[in-house]
Design an enzyme around this catalytic site. Structure first.
Site, PDB file in Angstrom:
ATOM      1  N   GLY A  23       0.841  -1.190   0.000  1.00 34.88           N
ATOM      2  CA  GLY A  23       0.000   0.000   0.000  1.00 34.88           C
ATOM      3  C   GLY A  23       0.873   1.235   0.000  1.00 34.88           C
ATOM      4  CD  GLN A  59       4.012   5.520   2.398  1.00 32.18           C
ATOM      5  OE1 GLN A  59       2.930   5.019   2.087  1.00 32.18           O
ATOM      6  NE2 GLN A  59       5.062   4.784   2.710  1.00 32.18           N
ATOM      7  CB  CYS A  95       6.543   1.570   6.494  1.00 34.82           C
ATOM      8  SG  CYS A  95       5.964   3.138   5.833  1.00 34.82           S
ATOM      9  CG  LEU A  96       6.992   0.951   0.212  1.00 39.26           C
ATOM     10  CD1 LEU A  96       6.146   1.431  -0.957  1.00 39.26           C
ATOM     11  CD2 LEU A  96       8.050  -0.030  -0.260  1.00 39.26           C
ATOM     12  CG  HIS A 117       0.905   0.712   7.605  1.00 36.70           C
ATOM     13  ND1 HIS A 117       2.025   0.255   8.274  1.00 36.70           N
ATOM     14  CD2 HIS A 117       1.384   1.548   6.649  1.00 36.70           C
ATOM     15  CE1 HIS A 117       3.105   0.810   7.750  1.00 36.70           C
ATOM     16  NE2 HIS A 117       2.753   1.586   6.749  1.00 36.70           N
ATOM     17  CD  GLU A 118      -0.689   2.281   3.333  1.00 33.54           C
ATOM     18  OE1 GLU A 118      -0.251   3.450   3.210  1.00 33.54           O
ATOM     19  OE2 GLU A 118       0.053   1.282   3.283  1.00 33.54           O
ATOM     20  CG  HIS A 163       1.597   6.365   5.938  1.00 31.98           C
ATOM     21  ND1 HIS A 163       2.870   6.787   6.230  1.00 31.98           N
ATOM     22  CD2 HIS A 163       1.700   5.052   5.625  1.00 31.98           C
ATOM     23  CE1 HIS A 163       3.717   5.764   6.104  1.00 31.98           C
ATOM     24  NE2 HIS A 163       3.028   4.689   5.742  1.00 31.98           N
TER      25      HIS A 163
HETATM   26 NI    NI Z   1       3.781   2.789   5.336  1.00 33.90          NI
END
Ligand code: NI
Length: 175
Positions: A50, A55, A97-98, A139-140, A143
């Site tokens: 995701g 991000q 996480c990226l 999680h998203e 963000h």
């Molecule tokens: Ni993330």
């Protein structure tokens, strides 16, 4: 179409710590189309599950999921202005996480979530999710509020990761 890819912002970038603004229909519709194309390209290359708009440096309330989740998400890939209600038992799952590359840690969150969001046309939909799909959504949405999963780790784990995270924030290679 130019600029299909954007690099993923890494912990230490202030945009990851902002509370994102809601998107407005129809005013933001052209912006949303461009942003979603950019993010889909970025997510594919980065091989993540995701990706949230902050991000890629855009402080707006939108995230996307990889199409691998199409079944669980009832065909939805784009989630705009999400409202969530997490519920049920706490469950431990590994998260990564990226924006925090190379770190994977077990984290407890509620195991299910009800989500209401808009699609790219501004039509709202609701889902009731469990398993990995629920975890992805929780999680998203974090963000969009400037929260990273490492913020939620135990004090001991945070202490163990402190050096790695500091190097990341300073933009140095950590592995
Ligand atoms: Ni993330």
């Amino acid at each position: 179409m130019q600029n299909l890819l954007k690099s993923v912002r890494i912990i230490g970038d202030p945009v990851l710590r902002q509370k994102s603004r809601p998107l407005v229909f129809p005013d933001d519709t052209p912006y949303i189309s461009t942003l979603v194309r950019t993010m889909e390209g970025t997510l594919e290359v980065a091989e993540g599950l995701g990706l949230a708009a902050p991000q890629v440096g855009e402080s707006v309330r939108l995230f996307i999921a990889t199409p691998d989740y199409l079944d669980e998400l009832n065909g939805h890939v784009v989630f705009i202005n999400p409202e969530i209600h997490p519920y049920d038992e706490m469950e431990k799952r590994e998260e990564g996480c990226l924006s925090v590359p190379g770190i994977y840690e077990l984290l407890s969150r509620k195991s299910r979530v009800k989500i209401k969001a808009a699609d790219v046309r501004g039509n709202t939909f609701s889902l009731d999710l469990g398993g990995l799909a629920a975890r992805l959504v929780l999680h998203e949405v974090d963000h969009l509020d400037g929260i990273l999963f490492v913020d939620k780790l135990s004090p001991i784990k945070k202490k163990l990761l402190k050096g790695k995270l500091r190097k990341m924030r300073e933009g140095r290679r950590v592995y």
